[in-house]
Design an enzyme around this catalytic site. Structure first.
Site, PDB file in Angstrom:
ATOM      1  N   ASP A  83      46.762  44.774  30.529  1.00 30.96           N
ATOM      2  CA  ASP A  83      46.615  43.000  30.342  1.00 30.96           C
ATOM      3  C   ASP A  83      47.153  43.191  28.941  1.00 30.96           C
ATOM      4  O   ASP A  83      46.292  43.522  27.864  1.00 30.96           O
ATOM      5  CB  ASP A  83      45.868  43.220  31.198  1.00 30.96           C
ATOM      6  CG  ASP A  83      45.462  42.439  32.218  1.00 30.96           C
ATOM      7  OD1 ASP A  83      47.061  41.648  32.996  1.00 30.96           O
ATOM      8  OD2 ASP A  83      44.497  42.346  32.860  1.00 30.96           O
ATOM      9  N   LYS A 113      51.814  42.956  30.200  1.00 32.96           N
ATOM     10  CA  LYS A 113      51.632  42.002  31.843  1.00 32.96           C
ATOM     11  C   LYS A 113      50.356  40.286  31.290  1.00 32.96           C
ATOM     12  O   LYS A 113      49.429  40.805  30.437  1.00 32.96           O
ATOM     13  CB  LYS A 113      49.817  42.399  32.530  1.00 32.96           C
ATOM     14  CG  LYS A 113      49.630  40.883  34.233  1.00 32.96           C
ATOM     15  CD  LYS A 113      49.230  41.883  35.403  1.00 32.96           C
ATOM     16  CE  LYS A 113      47.866  42.194  35.419  1.00 32.96           C
ATOM     17  NZ  LYS A 113      46.783  40.799  34.701  1.00 32.96           N
ATOM     18  N   GLU A 182      47.558  37.069  43.551  1.00 29.32           N
ATOM     19  CA  GLU A 182      46.337  37.364  43.978  1.00 29.32           C
ATOM     20  C   GLU A 182      45.968  35.768  44.655  1.00 29.32           C
ATOM     21  O   GLU A 182      46.547  34.741  43.964  1.00 29.32           O
ATOM     22  CB  GLU A 182      45.823  37.414  42.167  1.00 29.32           C
ATOM     23  CG  GLU A 182      44.324  37.176  42.324  1.00 29.32           C
ATOM     24  CD  GLU A 182      43.462  37.987  41.021  1.00 29.32           C
ATOM     25  OE1 GLU A 182      44.079  38.867  40.314  1.00 29.32           O
ATOM     26  OE2 GLU A 182      42.469  37.896  41.596  1.00 29.32           O
TER      27      GLU A 182
HETATM   28  O1  KIV Z   1      42.814  42.568  35.130  1.00 31.33           O
HETATM   29  C1  KIV Z   1      42.770  42.869  36.482  1.00 31.33           C
HETATM   30  O2  KIV Z   1      42.551  44.153  36.963  1.00 31.33           O
HETATM   31  C2  KIV Z   1      44.062  42.219  37.363  1.00 31.33           C
HETATM   32  C3  KIV Z   1      43.959  42.734  38.775  1.00 31.33           C
HETATM   33  C4  KIV Z   1      43.179  42.465  39.375  1.00 31.33           C
HETATM   34  C5  KIV Z   1      45.338  42.453  39.387  1.00 31.33           C
HETATM   35  O3  KIV Z   1      44.897  41.266  36.749  1.00 31.33           O
END
Ligand code: KIV
Length: 265
Positions: A83, A113, A182
Site C-alpha cells: 500500500d 496499491k 471496499e
Molecule cells: O490496508 C489494508 O489492509 C487494505 C485492505 C483492507 C484492503 O487496504
C-alpha cells in the site's frame, strides 16, 4: 515465474477465485504463505492493527517499506503488493514514481496499491509505463475517512454507484491489474466485476467479485473490538492469547513456573 499479473487475468477468464490476505511481518507472512493465498497485501492498515492508531493516515513510506521487507522475508515466493500510504502518491506523479520506485527497489514487491478514483489515472499510467503494476482501491477508502465522516457503506445510491463504475473503468483503462472494492453494495460489486478487465477483490463487496481480500488479524479474531459485517472470523486468537498469557502470569506468581522441565541441573 510464479503468480504474476497475467495469472490474475487468466483466473478472471476462467472464473477462478483470487484470494489475498494482509501481512505486515515475517511470522504472519509465513502462515499466510503456507495457506497458499494468491497474493499478500502489506496494507496501510498496519497503522491501526500494528501501530494502534485510530486510522491508516499515520502510516509512513519508511514504515511501509520496513513492514514489506519483513513480510517478504516470511513469504519470499508469494505475489506481494504494498500500500502507498497517505501523502506518498497525492502530491505529483513525479513524487509518486519516486516513492513507488523505492517500494519496488527496497522490498521486492510485485506492485503497489493506491486509493482513489479517476483523478489518479495519469499517475497510474506513469507507474505502469515504467513497469510498476498497480492495484486500485475504491469504495470505502480509509485514507479519506475524515472526508467521508465515518466507516459507513459507500456508493449506496444509483448516482454514486455509477460514479464508482466510472472510476473503476478509468483505473482499469489506466492500467490497474486489480481493484479492491471496499464496503459497497453487493450488486455494485457484481456490476464492476462484469464491466472491467481488471480483477476485483472484494472486502465487503459481496460474493460476485473476482476474489476476496481481508485483514488477516480480523480473520484470526485478533481484533476483538472490530466487528464489521463483512468479516468472518475463522479463529478466536484474542481469547487464546489472553488465556495463555494470564496462565503464565498466574504460574510464575504461584511458583509453578519454572518447574523441573524448564530447569537445569
Ligand atoms: O490496508 C489494508 O489492509 C487494505 C485492505 C483492507 C484492503 O487496504
Amino acid at each position: 515465474m510464479g503468480v504474476n499479473v497475467n495469472t490474475f487475468s487468466r483466473m478472471k477468464a476462467e472464473g477462478e477465485k483470487v484470494v489475498f490476505l494482509t501481512a505486515y511481518d515475517w511470522m504472519l507472512a509465513r502462515y499466510v504463505a503456507e495457506a497458499k493465498v494468491d497474493g499478500i497485501l502489506v496494507g496501510d492498515s498496519v497503522a491501526q492493527v500494528f501501530g494502534g492508531h485510530d486510522s491508516t493516515l499515520p502510516a509512513t513510506l519508511d514504515e511501509m517499506i520496513y513492514h514489506a521487507r519483513a513480510a517478504r522475508r516470511g513469504a519470499p515466493d508469494v505475489f506481494l503488493i504494498v500500500d502507498m500510504p497517505f501523502l506518498s502518491f497525492q502530491i505529483s506523479p513525479e513524487d509518486t514514481l519516486r516513492n513507488a520506485g523505492r517500494v519496488m527497489k527496497e522490498t521486492g514487491a510485485q506492485g503497489v496499491k493506491l486509493e482513489g478514483g479517476a483523478r489518479l489515472a495519469e499517475t497510474i499510467r506513469r507507474l505502469t509505463d515504467i513497469g510498476i503494476p498497480v492495484m486500485g482501491h475504491l469504495g470505502l477508502t480509509p485514507q479519506s475517512i475524515h472526508a467521508f465522516g465515518g466507516y459507513g457503506l459507500r456508493a449506496a445510491d444509483e448516482a454514486s454507484g455509477d460514479e464508482l463504475v466510472a472510476d473503476a473503468t478509468a483505473l482499469s483503462e489506466a492500467g490497474c491489474f486489480a481493484i479492491v472494492l471496499e464496503k459497497i453494495p453487493r450488486d455494485l460489486g457484481a456490476r464492476v466485476t462484469a464491466e472491467i478487465p481488471a480483477i476485483t477483490l472484494g472486502i465487503g463487496a459481496g460474493p460476485e467479485t473476482d476474489g476476496q481480500i481481508l485483514v488477516t488479524h480480523d480473520v484470526l479474531g485478533m481484533t476483538p473490538d472490530f466487528e464489521p459485517k463483512f468479516v468472518r472470523r475463522y479463529a478466536d486468537l484474542d481469547q487464546v492469547v489472553a488465556g495463555a498469557l494470564e496462565n503464565f502470569v498466574t504460574d510464575v506468581r504461584a511458583g509453578r513456573f519454572p518447574g523441573e522441565a524448564e530447569s537445569f541441573e
